[in-house]
Scaffold this motif. Structure first.
Motif, PDB file in Angstrom:
ATOM      1  N   VAL A  46       0.876  -1.158   0.000  1.00 22.41           N
ATOM      2  CA  VAL A  46       0.000   0.000   0.000  1.00 22.41           C
ATOM      3  C   VAL A  46       0.917   1.212   0.000  1.00 22.41           C
ATOM      4  O   VAL A  46       1.796   1.326   0.860  1.00 22.41           O
ATOM      5  N   ASP A  47       0.754   2.115  -0.977  1.00 25.39           N
ATOM      6  CA  ASP A  47       1.675   3.255  -1.082  1.00 25.39           C
ATOM      7  C   ASP A  47       1.293   4.385  -0.132  1.00 25.39           C
ATOM      8  O   ASP A  47       0.338   4.267   0.639  1.00 25.39           O
ATOM      9  N   GLU A  48       2.036   5.470  -0.204  1.00 24.41           N
ATOM     10  CA  GLU A  48       1.863   6.598   0.711  1.00 24.41           C
ATOM     11  C   GLU A  48       0.489   7.252   0.596  1.00 24.41           C
ATOM     12  O   GLU A  48       0.006   7.880   1.530  1.00 24.41           O
ATOM     13  N   GLN A  49      -0.149   7.132  -0.575  1.00 23.41           N
ATOM     14  CA  GLN A  49      -1.489   7.693  -0.779  1.00 23.41           C
ATOM     15  C   GLN A  49      -2.597   6.697  -0.431  1.00 23.41           C
ATOM     16  O   GLN A  49      -3.770   6.974  -0.647  1.00 23.41           O
ATOM     17  N   GLY A  50      -2.226   5.525   0.076  1.00 14.69           N
ATOM     18  CA  GLY A  50      -3.207   4.511   0.441  1.00 14.69           C
ATOM     19  C   GLY A  50      -3.657   3.638  -0.721  1.00 14.69           C
ATOM     20  O   GLY A  50      -4.573   2.841  -0.578  1.00 14.69           O
ATOM     21  N   ARG A  51      -2.994   3.771  -1.876  1.00 13.93           N
ATOM     22  CA  ARG A  51      -3.337   2.947  -3.043  1.00 13.93           C
ATOM     23  C   ARG A  51      -2.629   1.602  -2.971  1.00 13.93           C
ATOM     24  O   ARG A  51      -1.481   1.521  -2.533  1.00 13.93           O
ATOM     25  N   ARG A  52      -3.318   0.570  -3.404  1.00 11.32           N
ATOM     26  CA  ARG A  52      -2.696  -0.750  -3.509  1.00 11.32           C
ATOM     27  C   ARG A  52      -1.918  -0.792  -4.816  1.00 11.32           C
ATOM     28  O   ARG A  52      -2.455  -0.469  -5.867  1.00 11.32           O
ATOM     29  N   ILE A  53      -0.654  -1.178  -4.722  1.00 15.62           N
ATOM     30  CA  ILE A  53       0.226  -1.190  -5.888  1.00 15.62           C
ATOM     31  C   ILE A  53       0.971  -2.520  -5.952  1.00 15.62           C
ATOM     32  O   ILE A  53       1.285  -3.104  -4.914  1.00 15.62           O
ATOM     33  N   CYS A  54       1.217  -2.993  -7.158  1.00 15.08           N
ATOM     34  CA  CYS A  54       1.978  -4.223  -7.373  1.00 15.08           C
ATOM     35  C   CYS A  54       3.125  -3.919  -8.318  1.00 15.08           C
ATOM     36  O   CYS A  54       3.046  -2.984  -9.123  1.00 15.08           O
ATOM     37  N   ALA A  55       4.185  -4.721  -8.237  1.00 11.39           N
ATOM     38  CA  ALA A  55       5.341  -4.482  -9.107  1.00 11.39           C
ATOM     39  C   ALA A  55       6.192  -5.743  -9.212  1.00 11.39           C
ATOM     40  O   ALA A  55       6.097  -6.650  -8.382  1.00 11.39           O
ATOM     41  N   PHE A  56       7.023  -5.762 -10.242  1.00 14.93           N
ATOM     42  CA  PHE A  56       8.076  -6.764 -10.375  1.00 14.93           C
ATOM     43  C   PHE A  56       9.113  -6.241 -11.350  1.00 14.93           C
ATOM     44  O   PHE A  56       8.889  -5.252 -12.049  1.00 14.93           O
ATOM     45  N   VAL A 114       8.015  -3.052 -13.685  1.00 12.86           N
ATOM     46  CA  VAL A 114       6.626  -3.069 -14.132  1.00 12.86           C
ATOM     47  C   VAL A 114       5.743  -2.862 -12.908  1.00 12.86           C
ATOM     48  O   VAL A 114       5.936  -3.530 -11.890  1.00 12.86           O
ATOM     49  N   GLU A 115       4.785  -1.931 -12.996  1.00 11.85           N
ATOM     50  CA  GLU A 115       3.912  -1.631 -11.863  1.00 11.85           C
ATOM     51  C   GLU A 115       2.452  -1.650 -12.276  1.00 11.85           C
ATOM     52  O   GLU A 115       2.128  -1.408 -13.433  1.00 11.85           O
ATOM     53  N   CYS A 116       1.600  -1.899 -11.305  1.00 10.13           N
ATOM     54  CA  CYS A 116       0.159  -1.879 -11.520  1.00 10.13           C
ATOM     55  C   CYS A 116      -0.518  -1.116 -10.385  1.00 10.13           C
ATOM     56  O   CYS A 116      -0.198  -1.328  -9.217  1.00 10.13           O
ATOM     57  N   ILE A 117      -1.424  -0.232 -10.767  1.00  5.11           N
ATOM     58  CA  ILE A 117      -2.326   0.397  -9.806  1.00  5.11           C
ATOM     59  C   ILE A 117      -3.743   0.189 -10.327  1.00  5.11           C
ATOM     60  O   ILE A 117      -3.951  -0.051 -11.517  1.00  5.11           O
TER      61      ILE A 117
END
Length: 159
Positions: A46-56, A114-117
């Motif tokens: 969960v990022d600083e803005q409260g968004r769920r984020i994924c990456a690799f 690579v990231e996903c929001i």
């Protein structure tokens, strides 16, 4: 990713925080899903803005013959991501991907991040509607937009 069956071996219980290296502070699910273990590892937080984020990090094994990321890898990452995005909406329930729609709009190469929001569009009693964007974070370009419906299910025990 299966969104939280109640067995001792459930996927959600395998969430592990990375404590060092490039992915320190991120989490992943070692042993949670055999195919994702093979394709990943995929990380989430969960990022600083409260968004769920994924990456690799893109590796050679993620590429197609043209040395661009294989579409199947991008779709696998999107499927992983949509369950992370919808985690609060499916907490405590087993879920499956019922529909998945995607548009490939770009790619990446070896070494790119690579990231996903995304977001939950609507969470109903039995279905959760999710949409997201996968981007080449190294180059700042979008790679895929997707939408999906998750179906909350009752876990069937093996016979």
């Amino acid at each position: 990713m299966d969104g939280g069956e109640t067995l001792d071996s459930n996927y959600a219980s395998k969430l592990t925080v990375v404590t060092e290296g490039e992915w320190a502070g991120w989490s992943f699910y070692p042993g949670g899903d055999p195919f994702e273990d093979l394709a990943g590892p995929f990380y989430c937080r969960v990022d600083e803005q409260g968004r769920r984020i994924c990456a690799f990090r893109a590796e050679r094994r993620h590429m197609n013959g043209g040395m661009f990321m294989h579409g199947g890898c991008v779709m696998t990452f999107a499927d992983f991501s949509l369950f992370w995005i919808a985690r609060d909406a499916i907490e405590g329930q087993s879920s499956v991907t019922a529909t998945f729609n995607a548009e490939f709009v770009g790619s990446c190469g070896v070494g790119d991040r690579v990231e996903c929001i995304g977001e939950v569009v609507k969470a109903g009693r039995s279905m959760v509607f999710v949409r997201g964007i996968i981007s080449n974070a190294s180059g700042g370009e979008p790679m895929m937009s997707f939408s999906s419906v998750l179906k909350k299910t009752t876990r069937r025990l093996p016979t």
